[in-house]
Design a protein around this motif. Structure first.
Motif, PDB file in Angstrom:
ATOM      1  N   VAL A  42      30.575  52.979  13.776  1.00  0.00           N
ATOM      2  CA  VAL A  42      29.779  52.142  12.887  1.00  0.00           C
ATOM      3  C   VAL A  42      29.108  51.042  13.718  1.00  0.00           C
ATOM      4  O   VAL A  42      29.736  50.410  14.570  1.00  0.00           O
ATOM      5  N   SER A  43      27.821  50.863  13.478  1.00  0.00           N
ATOM      6  CA  SER A  43      27.057  49.809  14.132  1.00  0.00           C
ATOM      7  C   SER A  43      26.960  48.623  13.168  1.00  0.00           C
ATOM      8  O   SER A  43      26.514  48.773  12.034  1.00  0.00           O
ATOM      9  N   ILE A  44      27.386  47.460  13.624  1.00  0.00           N
ATOM     10  CA  ILE A  44      27.444  46.271  12.772  1.00  0.00           C
ATOM     11  C   ILE A  44      26.588  45.155  13.385  1.00  0.00           C
ATOM     12  O   ILE A  44      26.729  44.845  14.566  1.00  0.00           O
ATOM     13  N   THR A  45      25.717  44.584  12.582  1.00  0.00           N
ATOM     14  CA  THR A  45      24.918  43.444  13.021  1.00  0.00           C
ATOM     15  C   THR A  45      25.394  42.201  12.286  1.00  0.00           C
ATOM     16  O   THR A  45      25.358  42.155  11.056  1.00  0.00           O
ATOM     17  N   ILE A  46      25.849  41.217  13.036  1.00  0.00           N
ATOM     18  CA  ILE A  46      26.421  40.005  12.466  1.00  0.00           C
ATOM     19  C   ILE A  46      25.661  38.779  12.986  1.00  0.00           C
ATOM     20  O   ILE A  46      25.033  38.823  14.048  1.00  0.00           O
ATOM     21  N   SER A  47      25.733  37.684  12.236  1.00  0.00           N
ATOM     22  CA  SER A  47      25.042  36.459  12.645  1.00  0.00           C
ATOM     23  C   SER A  47      25.891  35.232  12.371  1.00  0.00           C
ATOM     24  O   SER A  47      26.748  35.230  11.481  1.00  0.00           O
ATOM     25  N   ILE A  48      25.619  34.188  13.144  1.00  0.00           N
ATOM     26  CA  ILE A  48      26.173  32.865  12.895  1.00  0.00           C
ATOM     27  C   ILE A  48      24.999  31.946  12.598  1.00  0.00           C
ATOM     28  O   ILE A  48      24.077  31.825  13.411  1.00  0.00           O
ATOM     29  N   GLU A  49      25.025  31.319  11.428  1.00  0.00           N
ATOM     30  CA  GLU A  49      23.954  30.412  11.031  1.00  0.00           C
ATOM     31  C   GLU A  49      24.541  29.020  10.798  1.00  0.00           C
ATOM     32  O   GLU A  49      25.540  28.875  10.087  1.00  0.00           O
ATOM     33  N   THR A  50      23.929  28.024  11.407  1.00  0.00           N
ATOM     34  CA  THR A  50      24.338  26.640  11.191  1.00  0.00           C
ATOM     35  C   THR A  50      23.085  25.804  10.934  1.00  0.00           C
ATOM     36  O   THR A  50      22.006  26.123  11.437  1.00  0.00           O
ATOM     37  N   GLU A  81      29.564  47.246  27.001  1.00  0.00           N
ATOM     38  CA  GLU A  81      28.325  47.932  26.648  1.00  0.00           C
ATOM     39  C   GLU A  81      28.183  48.166  25.145  1.00  0.00           C
ATOM     40  O   GLU A  81      27.129  48.615  24.677  1.00  0.00           O
ATOM     41  N   ASP A  82      29.225  47.853  24.373  1.00  0.00           N
ATOM     42  CA  ASP A  82      29.198  48.117  22.936  1.00  0.00           C
ATOM     43  C   ASP A  82      28.877  46.880  22.092  1.00  0.00           C
ATOM     44  O   ASP A  82      28.948  46.936  20.871  1.00  0.00           O
ATOM     45  N   PHE A 103      17.325  21.581  10.458  1.00  0.00           N
ATOM     46  CA  PHE A 103      17.178  22.604  11.487  1.00  0.00           C
ATOM     47  C   PHE A 103      18.188  23.728  11.241  1.00  0.00           C
ATOM     48  O   PHE A 103      19.325  23.481  10.843  1.00  0.00           O
ATOM     49  N   LEU A 104      17.732  24.947  11.476  1.00  0.00           N
ATOM     50  CA  LEU A 104      18.567  26.131  11.282  1.00  0.00           C
ATOM     51  C   LEU A 104      18.689  26.882  12.601  1.00  0.00           C
ATOM     52  O   LEU A 104      17.681  27.307  13.186  1.00  0.00           O
ATOM     53  N   ALA A 105      19.910  27.037  13.084  1.00  0.00           N
ATOM     54  CA  ALA A 105      20.186  27.781  14.311  1.00  0.00           C
ATOM     55  C   ALA A 105      20.849  29.106  13.953  1.00  0.00           C
ATOM     56  O   ALA A 105      21.762  29.138  13.112  1.00  0.00           O
ATOM     57  N   THR A 106      20.396  30.165  14.585  1.00  0.00           N
ATOM     58  CA  THR A 106      20.932  31.501  14.301  1.00  0.00           C
ATOM     59  C   THR A 106      21.132  32.279  15.601  1.00  0.00           C
ATOM     60  O   THR A 106      20.254  32.269  16.476  1.00  0.00           O
ATOM     61  N   GLN A 107      22.274  32.908  15.704  1.00  0.00           N
ATOM     62  CA  GLN A 107      22.526  33.841  16.804  1.00  0.00           C
ATOM     63  C   GLN A 107      23.049  35.133  16.196  1.00  0.00           C
ATOM     64  O   GLN A 107      23.950  35.122  15.349  1.00  0.00           O
ATOM     65  N   THR A 108      22.482  36.247  16.638  1.00  0.00           N
ATOM     66  CA  THR A 108      22.807  37.547  16.069  1.00  0.00           C
ATOM     67  C   THR A 108      23.318  38.490  17.156  1.00  0.00           C
ATOM     68  O   THR A 108      22.764  38.543  18.254  1.00  0.00           O
ATOM     69  N   ILE A 109      24.366  39.226  16.824  1.00  0.00           N
ATOM     70  CA  ILE A 109      24.975  40.188  17.748  1.00  0.00           C
ATOM     71  C   ILE A 109      25.079  41.545  17.058  1.00  0.00           C
ATOM     72  O   ILE A 109      25.360  41.626  15.860  1.00  0.00           O
ATOM     73  N   ASN A 110      24.849  42.587  17.812  1.00  0.00           N
ATOM     74  CA  ASN A 110      25.069  43.946  17.323  1.00  0.00           C
ATOM     75  C   ASN A 110      26.282  44.532  18.035  1.00  0.00           C
ATOM     76  O   ASN A 110      26.395  44.459  19.267  1.00  0.00           O
ATOM     77  N   LEU A 111      27.193  45.109  17.251  1.00  0.00           N
ATOM     78  CA  LEU A 111      28.398  45.716  17.803  1.00  0.00           C
ATOM     79  C   LEU A 111      28.470  47.186  17.421  1.00  0.00           C
ATOM     80  O   LEU A 111      28.078  47.564  16.313  1.00  0.00           O
ATOM     81  N   LEU A 112      28.998  47.991  18.320  1.00  0.00           N
ATOM     82  CA  LEU A 112      29.266  49.398  18.030  1.00  0.00           C
ATOM     83  C   LEU A 112      30.769  49.598  18.043  1.00  0.00           C
ATOM     84  O   LEU A 112      31.414  49.513  19.092  1.00  0.00           O
ATOM     85  N   LEU A 113      31.332  49.850  16.873  1.00  0.00           N
ATOM     86  CA  LEU A 113      32.768  50.064  16.745  1.00  0.00           C
ATOM     87  C   LEU A 113      33.036  51.572  16.739  1.00  0.00           C
ATOM     88  O   LEU A 113      32.583  52.279  15.841  1.00  0.00           O
ATOM     89  N   LYS A 114      33.785  52.041  17.733  1.00  0.00           N
ATOM     90  CA  LYS A 114      34.022  53.472  17.888  1.00  0.00           C
ATOM     91  C   LYS A 114      35.348  53.924  17.289  1.00  0.00           C
ATOM     92  O   LYS A 114      35.702  55.097  17.386  1.00  0.00           O
ATOM     93  N   ASP A 115      36.059  52.991  16.686  1.00  0.00           N
ATOM     94  CA  ASP A 115      37.320  53.313  16.006  1.00  0.00           C
ATOM     95  C   ASP A 115      37.277  52.665  14.625  1.00  0.00           C
ATOM     96  O   ASP A 115      37.512  51.463  14.484  1.00  0.00           O
ATOM     97  N   LEU A 116      36.985  53.461  13.602  1.00  0.00           N
ATOM     98  CA  LEU A 116      36.819  52.916  12.255  1.00  0.00           C
ATOM     99  C   LEU A 116      38.102  52.295  11.702  1.00  0.00           C
ATOM    100  O   LEU A 116      38.044  51.458  10.802  1.00  0.00           O
TER     101      LEU A 116
END
Length: 230
Positions: A42-50, A81-82, A103-116
């Motif tokens: 599963v590919s998951i895209t997550i963000s932190i917003e402050t 690499e994931d 002001f709005l700060a955002t950082q986004t990461i994409n993760l690939l989880l190979k073990d559900l």
């Protein structure tokens, strides 16, 4: 004069060749190859917003939370690499109700989880360490190339079967393939949402919770084939 004669002969030859091609009896059909499989990734895209009134403070808070998230990801033993940073932004915004700029700060990461089976623990840890937005979730399979190849073969077989159905009543036979074109829009697997939910035991072992509907994914290939008729 010789050049003119050569041009006329060439045009005549091309016309004859074109006529020969047009005279080949053929049938054009489409074919579809479809395979449904259970995903194992599963590919998951997550963000932190402050947000806040001072840009430097907002960015600092966001960086601190991201530092905690990255440390948690490393402890979770995800290969380097994931996971990857996808987006970093710091933008001014205006609250029209309060009539104030922030002001709005955002950082986004994409993760690939190979073990559900690790999904729940991973997501819980990410949220506890500052993640406050899940942008997207896409199920995948580690055997994508194999399933694509199998779908292509099924698509061509489907096309030939259609052609045979059409010409059977005419007393003809399907000959060799003259052209084959891949009409697939994309190779992104499409989720099928009706499959069973994933069940995970609670920490105290007293009950279970269902948080991930992994379902199935569909690998679809479309082709167009022109067969000669015999």
């Amino acid at each position: 004069m010789k050049n003119l004669l050569f041009i006329l002969v060439s045009i005549f030859a091309m016309n004859l060749q074109a006529q020969d091609i047009k005279q080949i009896p053929m049938i054009n059909v489409s074919g579809e190859g479809k395979i449904k499989v259970a995903p194992d990734q599963v590919s998951i895209t997550i963000s932190i917003e402050t947000k806040g009134a001072v840009a430097a403070d907002v960015k600092k808070e966001n960086d601190q939370k991201m530092d905690a998230v990255l440390k948690f990801i490393k402890k979770s033993a995800l290969p380097k690499e994931d996971y990857q940073t996808q987006r970093v932004s710091l933008n001014p915004n205006y609250d029209y109700e309060k009539k104030k700029q922030y002001f709005l700060a955002t950082q986004t990461i994409n993760l690939l989880l190979k073990d559900l089976s690790k999904y729940d623990l991973l997501m819980e840890g990410l949220v506890n360490n500052g993640v406050n937005r899940i942008a997207s979730l896409e199920f995948k399979t580690s055997k994508m190339e194999q399933y694509q190849s199998d779908s292509r073969k099924l698509a061509v077989k489907n096309a030939k079967s259609k052609a045979e159905d059409f010409v059977f009543v005419l007393g003809q036979k399907v000959g060799r393939a003259i052209t084959i074109s891949d009409n697939t829009q994309n190779y992104n697997p499409q989720p099928i949402m009706y499959a069973a939910m994933k069940t995970t035991a609670m920490a105290d072992g007293s009950e279970t919770r269902e948080t991930l509907a992994s379902g199935e994914i569909e690998i679809l290939v479309n082709v167009n084939v022109s067969f000669s008729l015999e």
